[in-house]
Design a protein around this motif. Structure first.
Motif: not given
Length: 584
Positions: A144, A146-148, A163, A183, A187, A190-191
């Protein structure tokens, strides 16, 4: 004339009717019920069949003789094939031969794909492949960004599809009771939320269809994550996207059974839009051939195996069992010796084996069994007090102490638990079954848990004893099921398995996935975890032993596995010799 969708067996199909009469006695064992004379079932090819016993008895002697000879030939043919792995076992073995340190690749030599690896995780959970599940889940979380988001295979670009697949997998694992960290899923959600806010459905033709299908899958993932993590904002955004997508294209006018179609139908069906899913699948349903295959285009003589497997799973979910059974039978014939499937059928040049085909085939095979118990037919809710199976369970329970904690795995409507609760009121009884309709029929005072033989909802060593009566035959991985039964029993606890003798299976009518067992087969599986093994024939009904049922007893050892010497000598010779091998 038989009713629609049912055919009567000919002399070349008819099993030994005495077996069926014995296995369909009334609750008190006083002869066959009316249902026994017209029992819908499946032949080996998956065709729904019904036995006309009256017509069978009226046959002339020479026709009955031919029927008997055909059944004897079938005994030999099936006995020769019974030692080979089943298609499901071969497919699971194919997955277990793949690298575990990285995810699964779409094709030979390609980089691992996060979306494909994520899609396989819920399937691995359903089939009890926990080690492979753990390895691929760790790799997926490490992949994954860092931006999800999760990348497209072999690139650094984020992929909406991958995703969404990862988010769906994490949500389904959490819903199944696995400890999944919030978490990574938060993430990823939210992405998706940010990407979908600017996602346009503009355009025409195939591009618009692609964007619309992707948006439906992503909105489905975002909606499920919102329910799990309690975000109303995500659920509202998903609702708005789905409202726009519903009218963005003419779903019922799609005329190709490609991945785009089945993925969109899967997403809408998961969201509860059954009518829309049927509309999307109208073309592939109309173009399915008699052998079960669905061509890639209207005039093509080839198709995609992964698409056909996905269609089979969707048809099972929609209740269209005939289409799904035929598609699954076609896939059985297309399976490679390795356990996988080529990307395409009908093409002369070989292609790489398709992991998507393995994933969707396993889902379809599981649904074939699961949905068969959702059909509106009655299973017996009572059993005669002098039935040999109940007597064996009752005597076994008496050896567990005053107030044991006991589970019936594959309990059905609870006919054994109902009698045990009356005879041993101090025992804590738990009924475990994958079908909610069965668990709703359990009597009061008995705890119910949804689960299967491959994934029993219990901790290690939780029970003083577990028993499984005529449920192991429905497990697609019976060896793994025996391991799971032994896992949930404490050291010193006891396991009881009652199921049918394999020598009688070729002469009996049964579902195509059912697997009956030789005495030494289950004995060998249990010997890895248990000592004091004993195998004996038991009576079926109050009439006495018919040679149809066997009973395996074992006591859980403290150590996990026995040595080869202990396994080979774990059962006394007297118990082996006492087994009655029924005549064919």
């Amino acid at each position: 004339m038989p009713p629609p969708g049912v055919r009567y067996l000919s002399c070349f199909d008819a099993p030994m009717h005495s077996d069926i009469l014995r296995s369909n006695r009334g609750p008190e064992g006083d002869g066959p019920t009316v249902a026994a004379l017209r029992w819908p079932a499946c032949s080996a090819s998956g065709t729904r069949v019904t036995i006309d016993f009256a017509a069978h008895r009226a046959w002339p002697w020479h026709r009955r003789l031919v029927s008997a000879a055909v059944r004897r030939v079938r005994v030999w043919c099936r006995s020769a094939a019974d030692d080979r792995p089943t298609p499901v076992e071969s497919a699971v073995d194919w997955l277990n031969r793949q690298p575990r340190s990285v995810g699964l690749a779409m094709r030979c030599g390609a980089p691992p794909c996060p979306g494909l690896t994520a899609a396989l995780l819920p399937t691995l959970l359903e089939f009890g492949q926990f080690e492979l599940l753990d390895a691929w889940l760790k790799w997926l979380l490490s992949a994954q960004r860092s931006d999800g988001s999760f990348t497209q295979a072999g690139t650094n670009d984020g992929s909406l599809f991958n995703t969404a697949e990862a988010l769906v997998a994490l949500t389904e694992l959490a819903a199944a009771g696995m400890a999944v960290a919030h978490e990574p899923a938060g993430c990823a959600a939210e992405c998706l939320n940010q990407r979908l806010a600017d996602f346009s459905l503009a355009g025409t033709g195939g591009g618009r269809r692609l964007r619309t299908a992707v948006s439906v899958g992503c909105a489905n993932a975002l909606s499920a994550a919102g329910q799990w993590l309690g975000s109303k904002r995500w659920q509202q955004i998903a609702h708005d996207i789905l409202a726009r997508s519903r009218g963005a294209v003419d779903w019922h006018l799609w005329t190709e059974p490609g991945r785009l179609v089945v993925q969109a139908a899967d997403a809408w069906l998961t969201l509860g839009e059954v009518g829309l899913a049927r509309d999307i699948l109208r073309w592939p349903s109309a173009r399915q051939r008699r052998d079960g295959a669905v061509p890639a285009t209207e005039h093509a003589n080839w198709g995609e195996n992964d698409v056909l497997a996905h269609l089979s799973a969707l048809w099972f979910r929609l209740g269209e069992r005939d289409r799904a059974d035929r598609a699954l039978a076609f896939l059985h014939r297309q399976q490679c010796s390795s356990g996988g499937w080529q990307q395409r059928w009908g093409r002369s040049l070989p292609t790489c084996e398709s992991p998507w085909a393995v994933k969707h085939y396993l889902d379809a095979a599981r649904l074939q069994v699961a949905t068969s118990f959702d059909e509106p037919h009655e299973l017996p809710t009572a059993i005669a007090v002098n039935d040999g199976r109940l007597v064996a369970v009752r005597d076994w329970l008496a050896t567990l102490g005053i107030a044991p904690k006991v589970a019936d795995v594959g309990c059905g409507p609870g006919r054994f638990l109902r009698e045990l609760a009356r005879v041993v009121p101090h025992a804590r009884l738990i009924g475990i079954d994958p079908a909610p309709a069965m668990l709703r029929q359990l009597p009061g005072g008995i705890e119910s848990r949804p689960g299967s033989l491959l994934r029993i909802p219990a901790g290690d060593g939780e029970f003083d004893g577990v028993f499984a009566v005529e449920s192991l035959e429905h497990s697609l991985l019976p060896e793994r099921a025996v391991d799971e039964l032994c896992r949930v029993v404490r050291p010193g606890g006891k396991i009881l398995i009652i199921d049918k003798h394999r020598a009688r299976q070729p002469l009996s009518l049964h579902q195509p996935w059912e697997r009956w067992f030789l005495p030494e087969t289950v004995e060998h599986w249990m010997a890895r975890h248990c000592g004091d093994l004993r195998v004996e024939p038991i009576a079926h009904g109050p009439a006495g032993d018919t040679g149809l049922f066997l009973c395996w007893h074992g006591t859980r050892r403290a150590c996990a596995y026995a040595s080869p010497a202990e396994v080979s000598g774990s059962v006394p010779k007297l118990a082996r010799n006492s087994l009655i091998s029924p005549a064919a």
